[in-house]
Design a protein around this motif. Sequence first.
Motif, PDB file in Angstrom:
ATOM      1  N   GLU A  16       0.786  -1.236   0.000  1.00 52.54           N
ATOM      2  CA  GLU A  16       0.000   0.000   0.000  1.00 52.54           C
ATOM      3  C   GLU A  16       0.819   1.287   0.000  1.00 52.54           C
ATOM      4  O   GLU A  16       0.283   2.345  -0.302  1.00 52.54           O
ATOM      5  CB  GLU A  16      -0.953   0.002   1.200  1.00 52.54           C
ATOM      6  N   PHE A  17       2.087   1.202   0.338  1.00 51.56           N
ATOM      7  CA  PHE A  17       2.874   2.426   0.446  1.00 51.56           C
ATOM      8  C   PHE A  17       4.142   2.356  -0.389  1.00 51.56           C
ATOM      9  O   PHE A  17       5.246   2.561   0.097  1.00 51.56           O
ATOM     10  CB  PHE A  17       3.189   2.720   1.924  1.00 51.56           C
ATOM     11  N   SER A  18       3.984   2.088  -1.648  1.00 50.72           N
ATOM     12  CA  SER A  18       5.104   2.012  -2.583  1.00 50.72           C
ATOM     13  C   SER A  18       5.097   3.247  -3.482  1.00 50.72           C
ATOM     14  O   SER A  18       4.030   3.705  -3.904  1.00 50.72           O
ATOM     15  CB  SER A  18       4.970   0.766  -3.464  1.00 50.72           C
ATOM     16  N   PRO A  19       6.263   3.770  -3.820  1.00 49.19           N
ATOM     17  CA  PRO A  19       6.293   4.874  -4.785  1.00 49.19           C
ATOM     18  C   PRO A  19       5.801   4.435  -6.167  1.00 49.19           C
ATOM     19  O   PRO A  19       5.530   5.265  -7.019  1.00 49.19           O
ATOM     20  CB  PRO A  19       7.762   5.296  -4.813  1.00 49.19           C
ATOM     21  N   TYR A  20       5.654   3.126  -6.363  1.00 52.36           N
ATOM     22  CA  TYR A  20       5.177   2.594  -7.641  1.00 52.36           C
ATOM     23  C   TYR A  20       3.682   2.307  -7.631  1.00 52.36           C
ATOM     24  O   TYR A  20       3.145   1.730  -8.578  1.00 52.36           O
ATOM     25  CB  TYR A  20       5.966   1.333  -8.019  1.00 52.36           C
ATOM     26  N   GLY A  21       3.015   2.661  -6.558  1.00 45.18           N
ATOM     27  CA  GLY A  21       1.565   2.517  -6.475  1.00 45.18           C
ATOM     28  C   GLY A  21       1.112   1.081  -6.588  1.00 45.18           C
ATOM     29  O   GLY A  21       1.726   0.171  -6.034  1.00 45.18           O
ATOM     30  N   ALA A  22       0.028   0.887  -7.328  1.00 45.96           N
ATOM     31  CA  ALA A  22      -0.592  -0.435  -7.458  1.00 45.96           C
ATOM     32  C   ALA A  22       0.317  -1.451  -8.144  1.00 45.96           C
ATOM     33  O   ALA A  22       0.108  -2.658  -8.009  1.00 45.96           O
ATOM     34  CB  ALA A  22      -1.906  -0.322  -8.217  1.00 45.96           C
ATOM     35  N   LEU A  23       1.340  -0.979  -8.850  1.00 52.20           N
ATOM     36  CA  LEU A  23       2.276  -1.904  -9.489  1.00 52.20           C
ATOM     37  C   LEU A  23       2.957  -2.792  -8.446  1.00 52.20           C
ATOM     38  O   LEU A  23       3.239  -3.967  -8.707  1.00 52.20           O
ATOM     39  CB  LEU A  23       3.320  -1.138 -10.298  1.00 52.20           C
ATOM     40  N   ALA A  24       3.175  -2.265  -7.256  1.00 56.80           N
ATOM     41  CA  ALA A  24       3.765  -3.061  -6.176  1.00 56.80           C
ATOM     42  C   ALA A  24       2.851  -4.225  -5.812  1.00 56.80           C
ATOM     43  O   ALA A  24       3.320  -5.337  -5.565  1.00 56.80           O
ATOM     44  CB  ALA A  24       4.033  -2.188  -4.949  1.00 56.80           C
ATOM     45  N   GLN A  25       1.547  -3.994  -5.784  1.00 58.84           N
ATOM     46  CA  GLN A  25       0.609  -5.076  -5.483  1.00 58.84           C
ATOM     47  C   GLN A  25       0.671  -6.148  -6.552  1.00 58.84           C
ATOM     48  O   GLN A  25       0.701  -7.346  -6.250  1.00 58.84           O
ATOM     49  CB  GLN A  25      -0.814  -4.532  -5.364  1.00 58.84           C
ATOM     50  N   MET A  26       0.700  -5.732  -7.801  1.00 60.84           N
ATOM     51  CA  MET A  26       0.787  -6.703  -8.893  1.00 60.84           C
ATOM     52  C   MET A  26       2.075  -7.520  -8.789  1.00 60.84           C
ATOM     53  O   MET A  26       2.074  -8.728  -9.001  1.00 60.84           O
ATOM     54  CB  MET A  26       0.721  -5.985 -10.246  1.00 60.84           C
TER      55      MET A  26
END
Length: 85
Positions: A16-26
């Motif tokens: 939830e707190f990545s500078p890459y946004g939802a890409l981190a979840q993927m």
Amino acid sequence: MTHRMTNVEFVTELMEFSPYGALAQMFIIDAIAKHAKAVAQATPEKFESAMLSGEAWIGVAKDINAKLKAHYGPLKSEQSTQAVR
């Protein structure tokens, strides 16, 4: 004293707190799916140790695979393999 995050809190932080946004979840879901698939296809002896049952580890991988497929459907890599058959 510093609060040490639980594993759930840490994974939530990663997702939830990545500078890459939802890409981190993927990325995390893809990594889990690939690792679970690889473990599920291995032999229990590969993971067997004094502290770990290889059969249980493979069981966990199969359970996670089933839950991922139920939630997301087959991965693209699985769809292309199924189309070839």
